[in-house]
Design a protein around this motif. Structure first.
Motif, short mmCIF file in Angstrom:
data_model
loop_
_atom_site.label_atom_id
_atom_site.label_comp_id
_atom_site.label_asym_id
_atom_site.label_seq_id
_atom_site.Cartn_x
_atom_site.Cartn_y
_atom_site.Cartn_z
N ASP A 8 0.88 -1.15 0.00
CA ASP A 8 0.00 0.00 0.00
C ASP A 8 0.92 1.21 0.00
OD1 ASP A 8 0.90 0.27 2.63
OD2 ASP A 8 -1.06 0.06 3.55
N ASP A 41 -6.09 1.52 -1.15
CA ASP A 41 -6.60 0.43 -0.34
C ASP A 41 -5.73 -0.81 -0.56
OD1 ASP A 41 -8.68 2.04 0.55
OD2 ASP A 41 -10.04 1.37 -1.03
N SER A 43 -6.01 -3.99 -0.12
CA SER A 43 -6.57 -5.19 -0.78
C SER A 43 -6.56 -5.09 -2.30
CB SER A 43 -7.98 -5.46 -0.27
OG SER A 43 -8.81 -4.34 -0.50
N ASP A 44 -6.59 -3.88 -2.84
CA ASP A 44 -6.57 -3.72 -4.30
C ASP A 44 -5.26 -4.19 -4.91
OD1 ASP A 44 -9.11 -2.63 -4.14
OD2 ASP A 44 -8.42 -0.55 -4.28
N ASP A 65 3.04 -3.37 3.91
CA ASP A 65 2.09 -2.33 4.30
C ASP A 65 2.62 -1.66 5.56
OD1 ASP A 65 0.88 -3.66 6.72
OD2 ASP A 65 0.13 -5.07 5.24
#
Length: 155
Positions: A8, A41, A43-44, A65
């Motif tokens: 991220d 985000d 998860s993307d 992250d």
């Protein structure tokens, strides 16, 4: 070895440093982003990267992250992923030797680049201890995953 990367915004800078090391070690790298520190985000990026490991398009994944746990949480929702969070080289060594992990998750906000690079080196150069007790334990975890997670072919 082909290694897929994802992060991220909190992991972008550390990811770039780690990619350089991994390429210098002779591995093939695929970076699925993001490429800037603009908020995104997690998860993307982690989900598609984890799918690449689960489908054997990549042999391993390294996800970064803020603290590492978000990446592991997402990745471990996929059958065939064994993601670990490591904060020191000793943890990385055991994560490979004892669990045969295929995804390493790191926290860009909690560990510096020097220790992160050592963790990655250790994790990439440590083999699974294919001894009876570790094989038995890994198989038990795989059985739990197979009982509760859908195979990708069914999705």
């Amino acid at each position: 070895m082909k290694i897929v990367f994802a992060s991220d915004h909190a992991g972008v800078i550390l990811k770039k440093e780690i990619i350089k090391l991994v390429e210098e070690m002779g591995h093939e790298v695929q970076d699925l982003g993001p490429y800037t520190e603009e908020a995104v985000d997690l998860s993307d990026y982690v989900y598609p990267a984890a799918l690449k490991v689960a489908t054997k398009e990549a042999e391993r994944g390294i996800f970064i992250d803020g603290v590492g746990y978000g990446s592991a949480l997402i990745a471990n929702r996929i059958l065939g992923i064994d993601a670990v969070v490591c904060q020191d080289p000793f943890c990385a060594k055991l994560a490979r030797e004892h669990t045969n992990s295929n995804v390493l998750c790191l926290g860009g906000k909690i560990i510096g680049s020097a220790i992160a690079l050592e963790i990655v080196k250790t994790w990439l150069t440590t083999d699974f201890l294919a001894e009876e007790k570790y094989i038995r334990r890994v198989k038990k975890v795989q059985a739990i995953s197979e009982k509760h997670l859908k195979p990708l072919s069914e999705i």
